[in-house]
Scaffold this motif. Structure first.
Motif, PDB file in Angstrom:
ATOM      1  N   GLY A 123       0.790  -1.221   0.000  1.00  0.00           N
ATOM      2  CA  GLY A 123       0.000   0.000   0.000  1.00  0.00           C
ATOM      3  C   GLY A 123       0.817   1.264   0.000  1.00  0.00           C
TER       4      GLY A 123
ATOM      5  N   THR B   1      -3.348   1.691  -4.483  1.00  0.00           N
ATOM      6  CA  THR B   1      -4.177   1.661  -3.278  1.00  0.00           C
ATOM      7  C   THR B   1      -4.366   3.063  -2.723  1.00  0.00           C
ATOM      8  N   GLN B   2      -3.329   3.872  -2.759  1.00  0.00           N
ATOM      9  CA  GLN B   2      -3.454   5.266  -2.309  1.00  0.00           C
ATOM     10  C   GLN B   2      -4.385   6.053  -3.225  1.00  0.00           C
TER      11      GLN B   2
ATOM     12  N   GLU C  73      -4.763   9.456   3.506  1.00  0.00           N
ATOM     13  CA  GLU C  73      -4.679   8.591   2.323  1.00  0.00           C
ATOM     14  C   GLU C  73      -3.741   7.417   2.590  1.00  0.00           C
TER      15      GLU C  73
ATOM     16  N   ALA D 294      -4.796   3.511   2.888  1.00  0.00           N
ATOM     17  CA  ALA D 294      -4.198   2.537   1.973  1.00  0.00           C
ATOM     18  C   ALA D 294      -3.636   1.352   2.753  1.00  0.00           C
TER      19      ALA D 294
END
Length: 549
Positions: free
Chosen positions: A189, A216-217, A237, A241
């Motif tokens: 992530g 993912t972020q 964020e 993630a």
């Protein structure tokens, strides 16, 4: 010495307590994020607008057709012209005496079938034959899919076609990884290496050329957060993630990402997800994308407004080729595959921004739907709503109304008005007699000028259309052979004398009831109405659920 030791102990205890509080805070925040993400992912992830469709269109040998209206319909159904024999869904070739189509899949509540190639031969404006090109069989009937005439959007105005990861071709998966996050299946992530590489490239070029966010972020930002560029948002964020990576498999995260990403604009509607983008740009399901087309969609992720082929073919082609080079460097494709895809022309299907089709009819339907579904259901649950409108008949009705009014204004110049709001108006409803289905509805001359539907909202005298109800009421007392007066008389209405004007269409002194109806005789109809009573006629009309004063 004792004082120093006690101070040191207090500091250590304070630090331990502070560390404990921080750890507890992080754990609680993690639980909060986990609940937030689980709630969103386990429920309805996206709002899918409901679609309103027209009726399907039936074609058969011997049928008289307006070929120009049929071709217009095929374009609205997103069939695209090709110079060769159609080989894939949605292609068509128009020739002087024939038309070749590769049909779209038909998906309706009571019938579904896969698309297939057909050839329609014409004799002037008549269909001569319909033949399946794949097996040579002659078809007695061909059904074209309904047209999409309206979408019920929510506030986001997003359109997407959800696809599972199993349907996404490997070329597209690899193109997205090459374009956005080649180490997605290796990191958790957060990719420190990508951040350092992005910093180095951006410093070397003196401008922002590359970002360090993982897929993912990006999903956390697009799905849960605002686009604002602040340190607090970046920390959220990152934590989101990491939480997603702990709780979900890579394949699940990647599937949600592919359905979430913004990939372009169709008028005021945003195109989201690779499933919708495949149709928007190339007119085909995502699983049928070529390598070059997959790289084109992947190259849009960075900036659809900049790299869209509908904005700049040159920039899009350059960015597509960069993605293909990156795919080769990562070992996803060979140099030969890359060269073949680079040489492939950038061919899109084109689009027309959303606009209301059959707008007065759509308004009529829209006013009925809230009795069945809430606005939230209509804008979020992707319902398919099928109607009876025939878009070829609708187009013909709209053209007839415009031509008819123009002819009247030319014949009688005094009817012309420069003010659009005061122009001569008309309305048309076309119905199927056996079923009562509405095939077309035109409520006025120009919907953009006035949305008042003169077919359903205007109050007008019914004229001779009321006569069948008068005679229906009269049959309770009289027979079709009853003689009615067709002479001018004075009647008493609401205590006042009233004498109808006009002459009878029949020369005799009296007329039978059946003949009076057949000849629409005004004086005889008035005589019958006075005999049976106006109140009883109103009751008959109400029984048919007509509105009355």
């Amino acid at each position: 010495m004792v004082f120093r030791k006690s101070t040191k102990k207090r500091i250590i205890r304070s630090l331990c307590f502070l560390s404990f509080v921080i750890v507890i805070g992080i754990l609680l925040y993690y639980l909060y994020l986990a609940i937030l993400i689980d709630t969103r992912f386990s429920g309805r992830k996206w709002s899918i607008p409901s679609k309103v469709y027209s009726d399907s269109t039936l074609l058969f040998p011997g049928q008289q057709v307006n070929r120009s209206l049929l071709i217009n319909k095929l374009h609205r159904l997103e069939y695209r012209n090709v110079a060769r024999v159609p080989e894939s869904s949605g292609e068509m070739r128009i020739q002087e005496s024939s038309m070749e189509l590769y049909l779209h899949d038909l998906e309706m509540p009571a019938k579904q079938h896969r698309g297939f190639p057909v050839k329609i031969a014409f004799r002037s404006q008549e269909i001569e034959s319909i033949i399946r090109r794949d097996n040579g069989k002659t078809l007695p009937l061909l059904e074209l899919e309904p047209e999409k005439i309206m979408l019920f959007f929510g506030p986001e105005r997003q359109q997407r076609q959800l696809v599972s990861i199993d349907r996404v071709p490997q070329n597209l998966i690899q193109a997205v990884l090459a374009a956005e996050d080649s180490r997605f299946f290796e990191h958790h992530g957060f990719d420190f290496r990508s951040i350092l590489r992005a910093i180095y490239i951006n410093i070397r070029h003196g401008t922002i050329r590359q970002g360090g966010s993982t897929l993912t972020q990006q999903l956390a930002k697009n799905y849960f957060l605002t686009p604002e560029r602040t340190l607090v948002r970046k920390i959220k964020e990152l934590l989101m993630a990491l939480t997603m990576e702990v709780r979900y498999k890579k394949q699940e995260i990647f599937e949600i990402y592919l359905n979430e990403i913004y990939l372009g604009q169709k008028g005021s509607v945003s195109i989201n997800g690779v499933g919708e983008a495949a149709f928007f740009y190339f007119g085909k399901p995502v699983e049928n994308l070529s390598l070059a087309e997959a790289a084109t969609i992947a190259c849009l992720i960075k900036s659809p407004g900049l790299y869209s082929p509908y904005v700049s073919e040159t920039k899009c082609r350059e960015q597509r080729n960069k993605v293909l080079r990156d795919m080769e460097k990562l070992g996803y494709i060979t140099q030969q595959q890359r060269d073949g895809a680079v040489s492939e022309p950038l061919k899109t299907v084109g689009f027309t921004a959303y606009g209301k089709k059959a707008p007065y009819f759509v308004d009529y339907v829209s006013k009925q739907l809230p009795a069945l579904y809430s606005p939230n259901v209509l804008s979020s649950q992707g319902l398919s709503i099928y109607t009876t409108v025939d878009m070829q008949v609708q187009e013909a009705a709209e053209n007839a109304l415009e031509r008819g009014l123009a002819r009247l204004e030319k014949t009688y110049p005094s009817l012309r008005r420069s003010n659009p709001g005061r122009k001569l108006q008309s309305a048309i409803i076309v119905m199927q007699p056996k079923t009562g289905y509405i095939l077309a509805m035109v409520g006025g001359r120009d919907y953009s000028t006035t949305q008042f539907n003169r077919a359903t909202q205007a109050r007008r005298q019914p004229g001779s259309a009321i006569k069948p109800f008068v005679y229906l009421t009269g049959l309770d007392q009289f027979t079709p052979a009853t003689i009615l007066s067709n002479e001018q008389k004075t009647y008493e209405v609401n205590g006042k004398p009233w004498k109808p004007h006009g002459k009878s269409s029949y020369s005799g002194a009296g007329i039978r009831m059946r003949d009076a109806l057949a000849q629409s005789d005004n004086l005889a109809t008035v005589d019958l109405a006075m005999k049976v009573g106006l109140g009883r006629i109103v009751d008959t009309v109400k029984a048919f659920q007509f509105s009355t004063p």
